[in-house]
Write an enzyme that holds these catalytic residues in place. Structure first.
Site, short mmCIF file in Angstrom:
data_model
loop_
_atom_site.label_atom_id
_atom_site.label_comp_id
_atom_site.label_asym_id
_atom_site.label_seq_id
_atom_site.Cartn_x
_atom_site.Cartn_y
_atom_site.Cartn_z
N ASP A 31 0.94 -1.76 0.03
CA ASP A 31 0.12 -0.41 0.17
C ASP A 31 0.45 1.27 0.27
O ASP A 31 1.85 1.10 0.47
CB ASP A 31 -0.98 0.29 0.98
CG ASP A 31 -1.53 0.82 1.09
OD1 ASP A 31 -3.10 0.64 1.33
OD2 ASP A 31 -1.76 1.73 0.84
N ASN A 89 -13.05 -3.09 2.48
CA ASN A 89 -13.79 -2.50 3.01
C ASN A 89 -14.73 -1.97 1.72
O ASN A 89 -14.44 -2.55 0.91
CB ASN A 89 -13.24 -0.70 3.14
CG ASN A 89 -12.09 -0.68 4.73
OD1 ASN A 89 -11.96 -1.17 5.38
ND2 ASN A 89 -11.19 -0.46 4.06
N GLN A 96 -14.73 2.89 1.35
CA GLN A 96 -13.60 2.39 0.19
C GLN A 96 -14.13 2.99 -0.56
O GLN A 96 -14.51 4.57 -0.34
CB GLN A 96 -15.01 1.16 -0.24
CG GLN A 96 -13.93 0.41 -1.87
CD GLN A 96 -14.91 -0.43 -2.11
OE1 GLN A 96 -15.91 -0.86 -2.83
NE2 GLN A 96 -14.19 -1.05 -3.73
N HIS A 102 -10.61 -5.27 -3.04
CA HIS A 102 -9.23 -5.15 -2.81
C HIS A 102 -9.19 -5.85 -0.98
O HIS A 102 -10.23 -5.39 -0.77
CB HIS A 102 -8.16 -4.65 -2.96
CG HIS A 102 -8.71 -3.03 -2.04
ND1 HIS A 102 -9.71 -2.33 -2.67
CD2 HIS A 102 -8.23 -2.45 -0.78
CE1 HIS A 102 -9.94 -1.32 -2.17
NE2 HIS A 102 -9.67 -1.32 -1.15
N HIS A 104 -7.23 -5.67 1.97
CA HIS A 104 -5.98 -5.29 2.94
C HIS A 104 -5.19 -6.20 3.71
O HIS A 104 -5.72 -6.42 5.02
CB HIS A 104 -6.06 -4.26 4.23
CG HIS A 104 -6.85 -3.58 2.85
ND1 HIS A 104 -6.16 -1.10 2.92
CD2 HIS A 104 -7.91 -2.71 2.64
CE1 HIS A 104 -7.16 -0.72 2.25
NE2 HIS A 104 -7.84 -1.12 2.14
P1 5GP Z 1 -9.68 1.79 0.69
O1 5GP Z 1 -10.02 2.85 1.50
O2 5GP Z 1 -10.65 1.95 -1.10
O3 5GP Z 1 -10.14 0.21 1.77
O4 5GP Z 1 -8.49 0.98 -0.19
C1 5GP Z 1 -7.56 1.74 -0.36
C2 5GP Z 1 -6.14 1.83 -0.64
O5 5GP Z 1 -4.99 1.57 -1.80
C3 5GP Z 1 -5.43 2.50 0.37
O6 5GP Z 1 -5.40 2.40 1.74
C4 5GP Z 1 -4.60 3.35 -0.32
O7 5GP Z 1 -4.47 4.02 0.41
C5 5GP Z 1 -3.90 2.70 -1.77
N1 5GP Z 1 -3.82 3.64 -2.53
C6 5GP Z 1 -4.71 4.04 -3.24
N2 5GP Z 1 -4.06 4.30 -4.51
C7 5GP Z 1 -2.74 3.31 -4.43
C8 5GP Z 1 -2.05 3.76 -5.57
O8 5GP Z 1 -1.81 4.53 -6.35
N3 5GP Z 1 -1.01 2.73 -5.58
C9 5GP Z 1 -0.42 1.80 -4.59
N4 5GP Z 1 0.15 0.80 -4.23
N5 5GP Z 1 -1.65 2.22 -2.79
C10 5GP Z 1 -2.47 3.18 -4.00
#
Ligand code: 5GP
Ligand code: ZN
Length: 116
Positions: A31, A89, A96, A102, A104
């Protein structure tokens, strides 16, 4: 592939990521904003928007089974011998922020409960 999806682009190597495991069906990468010493995202190569978009089909059940079956191998490769947390999420209330399914995989420190 969804043209505007960041995670589809990471899976296709159009944008770089620190990939720790990949195979024909899934990609696992660190991440960008880690919430723990180890924070990896596990995604299917197929664009599925969220948990809410998984079909009750043999293909999706097989794909999700594969993802879950690989977790312990990825966690072991990252040195998470004391355990870890796996979170997905979903939607607005689930916070999300990226619309490509995805999980985590978080570890390397003790976790709190309940989550925020
Ligand atoms: P969510 O908030 O949808 O559960 O998780 C999305 C995750 O994607 C977040 O933890 C955020 O830091 C990660 N993320 C967003 N954009 C990028 C990216 O371009 N590269 C990587 N490696 N992680 C990303
Ligand atoms: Zn996508």
């Amino acid at each position: 592939m969804e043209r505007e999806c960041i995670f589809c682009k990471i899976a296709d190597k159009e944008i770089p990521a620190d990939i720790v495991y990949e195979d024909e069906e899934i990609v696992c990468f660190r991440d960008l904003a880690p919430q723990a010493p180890v924070h990896v995202l596990i995604i299917p190569r197929e664009h599925i928007a969220s948990l809410d978009d998984i079909a009750d089909s043999a293909a999706h059940v097989g794909l999700l089974g594969h993802m879950m079956a690989k977790v312990k191998e990825v966690a072991a490769g990252l040195g998470l011998s004391n355990g870890y947390r796996l979170v997905s999420n979903c939607g607005k209330d689930g916070l999300q922020t990226v619309g490509h399914l995805h999980f985590h995989l978080i570890g390397g420190r003790g976790m709190g409960w309940p989550p925020g």
